[in-house]
Design a protein around this motif. Structure first.
Motif, mmCIF file in Angstrom:
data_model
loop_
_atom_site.group_PDB
_atom_site.id
_atom_site.type_symbol
_atom_site.label_atom_id
_atom_site.label_comp_id
_atom_site.label_asym_id
_atom_site.label_seq_id
_atom_site.Cartn_x
_atom_site.Cartn_y
_atom_site.Cartn_z
ATOM 1 N N ASP A 8 -13.357 92.598 -21.457
ATOM 2 C CA ASP A 8 -13.588 94.000 -21.317
ATOM 3 C C ASP A 8 -12.390 94.801 -22.476
ATOM 4 O O ASP A 8 -11.623 94.609 -21.237
ATOM 5 C CB ASP A 8 -13.150 94.124 -20.348
ATOM 6 C CG ASP A 8 -13.573 95.589 -19.960
ATOM 7 O OD1 ASP A 8 -13.187 96.481 -20.376
ATOM 8 O OD2 ASP A 8 -12.916 96.029 -18.319
ATOM 9 N N SER A 11 -10.456 97.991 -20.897
ATOM 10 C CA SER A 11 -9.853 97.885 -19.894
ATOM 11 C C SER A 11 -8.131 96.609 -20.069
ATOM 12 O O SER A 11 -7.553 97.827 -20.058
ATOM 13 C CB SER A 11 -10.504 96.701 -18.970
ATOM 14 O OG SER A 11 -8.945 96.040 -18.366
ATOM 15 N N ALA A 109 -18.973 100.148 -21.331
ATOM 16 C CA ALA A 109 -18.446 98.603 -21.053
ATOM 17 C C ALA A 109 -19.200 97.009 -20.624
ATOM 18 O O ALA A 109 -19.649 96.756 -19.935
ATOM 19 C CB ALA A 109 -17.662 98.235 -21.399
ATOM 20 N N ASP A 110 -18.555 97.718 -18.821
ATOM 21 C CA ASP A 110 -18.468 96.881 -17.543
ATOM 22 C C ASP A 110 -20.595 96.906 -17.330
ATOM 23 O O ASP A 110 -20.724 95.931 -17.615
ATOM 24 C CB ASP A 110 -18.736 97.929 -16.168
ATOM 25 C CG ASP A 110 -17.163 97.658 -15.882
ATOM 26 O OD1 ASP A 110 -16.398 97.492 -16.983
ATOM 27 O OD2 ASP A 110 -17.000 98.033 -15.306
ATOM 28 N N ILE A 113 -20.949 94.241 -20.463
ATOM 29 C CA ILE A 113 -21.286 93.044 -20.076
ATOM 30 C C ILE A 113 -22.141 92.603 -18.774
ATOM 31 O O ILE A 113 -22.399 91.509 -18.972
ATOM 32 C CB ILE A 113 -19.532 93.042 -19.561
ATOM 33 C CG1 ILE A 113 -18.579 93.161 -20.524
ATOM 34 C CG2 ILE A 113 -19.100 92.177 -18.733
ATOM 35 C CD1 ILE A 113 -17.108 93.409 -20.512
ATOM 36 N N SER A 131 -11.110 90.325 -17.962
ATOM 37 C CA SER A 131 -10.682 91.529 -17.775
ATOM 38 C C SER A 131 -9.760 91.812 -16.397
ATOM 39 O O SER A 131 -9.720 91.261 -15.394
ATOM 40 C CB SER A 131 -12.143 92.187 -17.233
ATOM 41 O OG SER A 131 -11.517 93.486 -16.799
ATOM 42 N N ASP A 133 -10.998 94.552 -14.694
ATOM 43 C CA ASP A 133 -11.238 95.443 -13.366
ATOM 44 C C ASP A 133 -11.408 94.752 -12.277
ATOM 45 O O ASP A 133 -12.578 94.244 -12.262
ATOM 46 C CB ASP A 133 -12.229 96.499 -14.891
ATOM 47 C CG ASP A 133 -13.051 97.387 -14.158
ATOM 48 O OD1 ASP A 133 -12.928 97.764 -12.921
ATOM 49 O OD2 ASP A 133 -13.725 98.178 -14.535
ATOM 50 N N LEU A 136 -15.878 94.552 -12.034
ATOM 51 C CA LEU A 136 -16.182 93.282 -12.825
ATOM 52 C C LEU A 136 -16.605 92.390 -11.955
ATOM 53 O O LEU A 136 -17.376 91.052 -12.169
ATOM 54 C CB LEU A 136 -15.427 93.085 -14.156
ATOM 55 C CG LEU A 136 -16.229 94.351 -14.945
ATOM 56 C CD1 LEU A 136 -15.662 93.920 -16.049
ATOM 57 C CD2 LEU A 136 -17.786 93.939 -15.814
#
Length: 514
Positions: A8, A11, A109-110, A113, A131, A133, A136
């Motif tokens: 990610d 991030s 992007a999440d 992924i 990541s 974040d 996720l």
């Protein structure tokens, strides 16, 4: 099982930008976020034996979530210019390192992924997501693990439960109840992690919490019932989609490729990642004999120096320095002897390539009217004596003494570029002009250029205000740029930082008093 590694990258770009010192090359280009992300990628490549891999970035522009909820991420400030300037070179570095890179318009992007992780799962592969974040973690299951290389945390199913108090399958409901301030998605008012965990432990899911909403008492129960209509939309916004359209779902296209050694060397040369460049040259004998082509920045930042001659201009600069995180301060005086020196003018800088000069006592025939010396010092005194207002100087001991000659105790000097230079390279000259040429590639205006030499040299109070502005404002501007270049190097070595922060800087104040 084969392994898919998904990074990610957006991030890490944000986290590296805010976490690392303000590294810059000699051209003044910011490089700290690039260094942080590339360092993480190099580490991952060494430590993770992945069969397939990709760096995933958020694309520019709106996504489907903005159509669902126009206030989505509306509270986020605009991306800082220094961060935006690093995106292009970072992309170039990632490609040159051999990493496949994905940036899909219209989705986050999440979601890319999540979709790739599902594809890998259907093909019997395990996925490792790198990541910072927490959103996720909702993807974590028996085949998906998340790592945060900045905090050295690993989240498998047990790790998620230990960190958040709920299972990965409950993370979406957990985030829906607490809300996500970063994405501007409200949850239930007054409901924090503890309450969310309590409800989900008791009832199992958000849907079941809502079924039993009337049983929950107190203010939080009332707030839950008020939010009933909103929560499905919040959950929809916070759910990572795993079904977005991708250019290809063939994981075989996500092979870590061969490095473009020549491009990497050029990039490391331009960005001044010297140890990485040397490492690259050592691994590729003969490449160091080829002259590196330095990639020029797409645009150069023009200098802007203000000549502060009116109270309105002074007011504007007072506002700027009051709100700045760090201000470069310098004095122009009648003498190099700190015991005798009186102030002729003061220069300030709060950002690279910007500065101001406040002329106060230029006394030549035809000199323009200037701000009153005593009144201006009185205006500046509260800020100069405020220890909470961080300041940087070049040989700040001298300027501290000069202000003391006018009854001002300069406080808040947290950095001195002369001392940074001494700690880093004690054997080299520490005057600002030499340091600017050595570290910034800048040839500065010399004192002799504005005041002359030898018997014909004039005092600074005889230098024209226009000439003095260019010279003095440059001093503060260059001092700030030197700090931005030197201090990260000091911080990179724990022992040097100890010497600088616990010995040299405190000793400077002792020497002033002596």
């Amino acid at each position: 099982m084969k392994t898919l590694l998904l990074v990610d990258a957006s991030s890490y770009l944000y986290r590296a930008f805010h976490a690392l010192p303000d590294l810059r090359n000699k051209r003044g280009e910011p490089t700290g976020a690039i260094y942080g992300v590339i360092n993480m990628l190099r580490r991952l490549h060494k430590e993770v034996a992945a069969d397939y891999s990709a760096c995933v970035f958020d694309a520019k522009g709106k996504t489907f979530r903005d159509d669902w909820y126009p206030q989505y991420k509306a509270n986020r400030p605009a991306m800082p210019d220094d961060m935006r300037m690093q995106i292009g070179p970072l992309h170039d570095c990632i490609r040159a390192l051999g990493w496949p890179m994905l940036e899909i318009e219209g989705v986050e992007a999440d979601d890319v992924i999540g979709t790739l992780a599902l594809v890998a799962k259907t093909q019997g592969m395990r996925t490792l997501i790198s990541s910072g974040d927490k959103d996720l973690t909702q993807l974590v299951d028996g085949s998906v693990t998340m790592v945060n290389t900045m905090s050295n945390e690993t989240f498998d199913e047990a790790g998620v439960e230990a960190k958040f108090g709920v299972k990965p399958a409950q993370i979406i409901d957990y985030l829906t109840l607490t809300g996500d301030a970063v994405d501007n998605v409200p949850g239930v008012d007054k409901v924090g992690p503890k309450t969310a965990v309590k409800w989900l432990t008791q009832y199992g899911s958000l849907d079941n919490v809502l079924v039993h909403a009337n049983e929950i008492g107190g203010v939080v129960g009332e707030n839950l019932r008020k939010a009933t209509d909103w929560l499905p939309q919040a959950r929809r916004l916070l759910t990572v989609r795993c079904d977005v359209a991708l250019p290809t779902t063939a994981l075989e296209a996500l092979h870590y490729g061969q490095q473009d050694v020549a491009a990497l060397r050029e990039l490391f040369e331009r960005l001044e990642f010297k140890s990485w460049r040397k490492e690259l040259e050592a691994a590729n004998p003969g490449i160091e004999d080829q002259p590196a082509h330095i990639v020029q920045p797409q645009e150069r930042v023009a200098r802007h120096y203000d000549n502060v001659m009116t109270t309105e201009q002074l007011d504007r600069w007072m506002d700027r320095i009051q709100g700045a995180e760090l201000v470069s301060v310098d004095t122009e005086t009648t003498s190099l002897d700190p015991m005798q020196a009186r102030i002729v003018g003061i220069s300030l800088s709060v950002a690279a390539h910007e500065g101001a000069y406040i002329p106060l006592a230029h006394r030549y025939a035809g000199a323009p009217d200037q701000l009153d010396l005593e009144q201006t010092l009185s205006r500046l005194k509260p800020w100069l004596e405020d220890s909470s207002k961080a300041k940087v100087g070049q040989n700040a001991k001298y300027d501290t003494h000069v202000f003391a000659n006018h009854g001002i105790e300069l406080r808040g000097v947290v950095h001195d570029t002369l001392l940074q230079s001494y700690v880093l390279e004690s054997h080299k000259p520490h005057d600002m002009d030499s340091m600017a040429e050595r570290h910034l590639g800048v040839k500065t205006i010399l004192y002799t250029d504005v005041a002359g030499k030898g018997a014909n040299q004039i005092g600074f109070d005889q230098v024209s205000v226009e000439t003095a502005t260019e010279y003095a404002a440059e001093d503060s501007d260059i001092t700030l740029q030197l700090h931005q270049t030197l201090y990260p190097q000091v911080c990179a070595e724990a022992k040097l930082r100890h010497v600088y922060e616990t010995i040299e800087m405190p000793a400077m104040q002792v020497l002033v008093r002596m």
